[in-house]
Design a protein around this motif. Structure first.
Motif, PDB file in Angstrom:
ATOM      1  N   SER A 233       0.825  -1.208   0.000  1.00 43.80           N
ATOM      2  CA  SER A 233       0.000   0.000   0.000  1.00 43.80           C
ATOM      3  C   SER A 233       0.863   1.264   0.000  1.00 43.80           C
ATOM      4  CB  SER A 233      -0.923  -0.013   1.225  1.00 43.80           C
ATOM      5  OG  SER A 233      -1.672   1.178   1.291  1.00 43.80           O
ATOM      6  N   GLU A 236       2.655   1.691  -3.433  1.00 44.52           N
ATOM      7  CA  GLU A 236       1.743   2.130  -4.495  1.00 44.52           C
ATOM      8  C   GLU A 236       1.458   3.625  -4.379  1.00 44.52           C
ATOM      9  OE1 GLU A 236      -1.566  -0.448  -3.955  1.00 44.52           O
ATOM     10  OE2 GLU A 236      -0.808  -1.975  -5.368  1.00 44.52           O
ATOM     11  N   GLN A 240       2.614   6.407  -7.208  1.00 43.32           N
ATOM     12  CA  GLN A 240       1.646   7.308  -7.833  1.00 43.32           C
ATOM     13  C   GLN A 240       2.030   8.769  -7.611  1.00 43.32           C
ATOM     14  OE1 GLN A 240      -0.953   6.249  -9.785  1.00 43.32           O
ATOM     15  NE2 GLN A 240      -1.028   8.441 -10.315  1.00 43.32           N
ATOM     16  N   ARG A 255       8.052   0.808  -8.544  1.00 43.90           N
ATOM     17  CA  ARG A 255       7.464  -0.264  -9.357  1.00 43.90           C
ATOM     18  C   ARG A 255       8.300  -1.535  -9.251  1.00 43.90           C
ATOM     19  NH1 ARG A 255       8.783   0.775 -15.161  1.00 43.90           N
ATOM     20  NH2 ARG A 255      10.731  -0.069 -14.317  1.00 43.90           N
ATOM     21  N   LEU A 258       7.742  -3.233  -5.981  1.00 39.43           N
ATOM     22  CA  LEU A 258       6.461  -3.942  -5.964  1.00 39.43           C
ATOM     23  C   LEU A 258       6.556  -5.279  -6.684  1.00 39.43           C
ATOM     24  CD1 LEU A 258       3.992  -0.989  -6.620  1.00 39.43           C
ATOM     25  CD2 LEU A 258       4.025  -2.461  -4.606  1.00 39.43           C
TER      26      LEU A 258
END
Length: 689
Positions: A233, A236, A240, A255, A258
């Motif tokens: 979470s 991300e 963003q 990225r 992740l």
């Protein structure tokens, strides 16, 4: 009377090795009982020495005298207990301040003396943890073996160096913390290769955003703790935000992190839904061979599994597990939030273990035996793993050889029992009696050599429907037939060991049959033993029992069954009795010996003998059921006029069971050779009623 060897010091230990002037204080059961009564009834450790002075068992107890007394008062049904009176020469004790100190002292003594009857985990160097000191100026992740009380975060344990270093490589590749030592960090003048390949921001020589580095350290902590949902979470949101600010390099780094987490998650089995760090223990046992599995479940994900094997364990399951847990967590670097076990420990073992783990964890650590739900599923998974590991890791040949050697020594056999035969009789109230012969070769069943016997009785009257409820006579008949075949046929050669199910009476009947046939026992013939099942005996109508009865005012009446008053008294007072009865474990009777031999509980030789006996019992029951089913069918058909032996055989062959014949129509019955329309109608009429 000898004085007890006991001292009130929390860290004291028995003398190293065997003292030069050591002599056994006990040489029989009575002297051992005197030593037991001198033990203090306080927390501590008891040390059992054999008559040569060697330490053979170390145990802990909340009340020393009460625990050790259980070995000798008939309440302890562990099969190694009867051997203690012949084995032990002394019982020493060390009093401690509490249960937890007793457990720690027990661990130290077991590791130092390696007693014969204790679980002994080797000094394992496979416990590895990852250390992350968040208080450092530029924290780094490193592999260590020991945990220090230094405020750093420790993650693990990892059951192998490759597993720990794989995790370290993932972190270094995607989270980019420094890898150099503190000395190099302080003295380096030029950035190293890790900086060149974008694995480190080089805080040693460049100005690095401290907050960004701290975020990376926090992410590493979440990743290693298994808090992946929280980590994902955050990443991300960061990705963003970086994309919105057109900081594409930061967005690409988030990225990549992740993706690394996704890859790691795919490799991990999700086995639970909780948010706790759990250790789940599985146990699988065959005789004295025990396999332990410890599953490390973190946040519902299986992070790793450790496996341990033990041999020669003769203690009951709960005590073996308690000894294992004490040894395991004495070496393990971390305690879990929760410990799940397949079965309960003794109360004075469970409480100090939970207290000790809680102290190491810094908060309460419950020790649970789940009976349902996700926790129960985890325990079942651990037990399946233990069983699978046992089957994979053990050598059946080595285990079988060890069991045969132990059995030969324990029963004083003339040869190694490579081929063993066991016999059992089965019937219901004397009807359709049959017997089985099962064969084990090198400790494993040889089903191609199994044989079945129909009991004929004297003069063969059982073939005429008579009953025989005399197991002694049935066993004697079967053994005589088997022994005659050994004399008459080469393919019926005698085994190394013959085992019969029963007690001394059964054994004597078989010995008589062997003598009649001229077959010798021992070196010149065959070894023979009988195996009696475990039994519990209530108070018997002895002279002492009758005296107690009279003291209680209970008198026999002329119309009462002899002994009935005593039996009623025993039933009425059973709940209040201090002694619930004597436990006689499984015993083996051997020719020429007055007393039976008790096989140690949990031993490989007991496991082998009970497997052999149970297989003979299973095979006999299977044969009896088949014969009873056929005889019931035959008896029904015998009552129908017009059905002779040939027609009866044809019906049985065609339909196979009385149920199928009952369900058959007239047309279907007419398909059987010898059955016409009128006979088929007669059969349907007789069976439908």
């Amino acid at each position: 009377m000898a004085k007890p060897r006991s001292r009130r010091v929390p860290v004291a230990e028995p003398d190293e090795g065997i003292p030069a002037d050591w002599k056994p204080r006990a040489r029989n059961r009575e002297q051992l009982l005197e030593l037991v009564e001198l033990l203090p009834n306080e927390p501590g450790v008891y040390v059992m020495r054999d008559r040569k002075g060697r330490i053979v068992y170390v145990g802990k107890a909340r009340r020393l005298r009460a625990r050790v007394r259980q070995y000798f008062n008939g309440h302890d049904n562990r099969l190694f207990v009867p051997a203690l009176s012949k084995l032990l020469g002394d019982i020493e004790s060390v009093v401690t301040s509490n249960d937890k100190e007793a457990m720690l002292l027990e661990n130290n003594l077991i590791k130092r003396h390696q007693p014969r009857f204790n679980v002994k985990l080797r000094d394992d160097k496979q416990y590895l943890v990852l250390r992350l000191d968040t208080r450092a100026a530029w924290p780094k992740l490193e592999v260590v073996r020991n945990i220090a009380q230094d405020g750093a975060q420790y993650h693990g344990p990892y059951h192998s160096a490759s597993s720990a270093r794989h995790t370290l490589r993932v972190v270094n590749r995607h989270f980019k913390l420094r890898t150099c030592s503190d000395f190099v960090l302080q003295h380096r003048k030029r950035a190293c290769l890790q900086y060149q390949i974008d694995r480190c921001p080089a805080p040693c020589v460049y100005d690095v955003d401290a907050q960004l580095y701290a975020d990376q350290v926090r992410d590493v902590g979440l990743f290693l703790a298994g808090r992946h949902s929280e980590l994902v979470s955050g990443l991300e949101q960061r990705m963003q935000a970086a994309a919105d600010a057109l900081e594409f390099e930061k967005a690409a780094r988030a990225r990549d992190q992740l993706r690394a987490i996704e890859t790691t998650l795919q490799r991990q089995d999700v086995v639970g839904t909780g948010e706790l760090d759990q250790d789940v223990v599985g146990v699988y046992r065959e005789g004295g061979n025990v396999e332990f599995v410890v599953m490390h479940v973190r946040q519902g994900k299986l992070m790793g599994t450790q496996r341990f094997s033990e041999k020669g364990m003769e203690l009951p399951d709960a005590e073996v597990l308690s000894s294992f847990l004490s040894a395991y967590y004495d070496e393990a670097p971390l305690a879990p939030d929760e410990l799940l076990l397949p079965f309960a420990l003794a109360e004075d073992d469970a409480e100090p273990l939970a207290e000790w783990l809680s102290e190491r964890r810094g908060k309460k650590v419950p020790v649970k035996v789940p009976v349902r739900g996700d926790r129960k599923k985890l325990v079942l998974l651990a037990e399946r793993n233990a069983a699978s590991n046992f089957a994979t890791r053990r050598s059946k040949r080595d285990d079988g050889e060890a069991a045969l050697l132990a059995l030969r020594k324990r029963l004083r056999l003339s040869r190694l029992p490579r081929r063993m035969e066991c016999y059992d009789v089965s019937h219901i109230q004397g009807s359709d009696p049959v017997a089985s012969m099962v064969v084990f070769v090198d400790g494993e069943p040889d089903k191609s050599s199994y044989r079945q016997f129909k009991i004929k009785g004297s003069g063969g009257e059982l073939s005429q429907g008579h009953r025989q409820n005399d197991d002694f006579a049935s066993m004697q008949e079967v053994l005589e037939r088997r022994l005659r075949r050994a004399l008459e046929h080469d393919d019926w050669a005698l085994p190394d060991l013959m085992v019969i199910d029963g007690g001394k009476g059964q054994l004597n009947r078989v010995i008589a049959a062997m003598q009649d046939l001229g077959i010798a026992l021992g070196d010149e013939g065959v070894d023979l033993v009988s195996l009696a099942k475990e039994r519990r005996f209530a108070v018997t109508a002895s002279k002492q029992g009758l005296e107690r009865l009279r003291e209680q005012g209970v008198a026999e009446t002329p119309e009462a069954t002899p002994g009935q008053a005593l039996a009623d008294y025993v039933v009425q007072t059973a709940d209040d009795a201090d002694d619930p009865g004597e436990v006689r474990p499984e015993r083996v009777f051997v020719p020429g010996a007055r007393d039976a031999i008790a096989l140690p509980h949990g031993s490989s030789e007991l496991y082998l003998m009970t497997r052999l006996r149970d297989e003979a019992h299973r095979f006999a029951i299977t044969h009896h059921r088949k014969r009873r089913g056929k005889s019931s069918l035959v008896s029904v058909l015998d009552g129908i006029p017009g059905i002779g032996p040939a027609t009866k055989r044809a019906l049985i062959k065609h339909f196979g069971s009385v149920k199928a014949i009952k369900a058959a129509s007239v047309e279907q019955l007419c398909e059987v050779k010898g059955v016409g329309g009128k006979l088929a109608e007669a059969i349907v009429g007789a069976l439908s009623g």
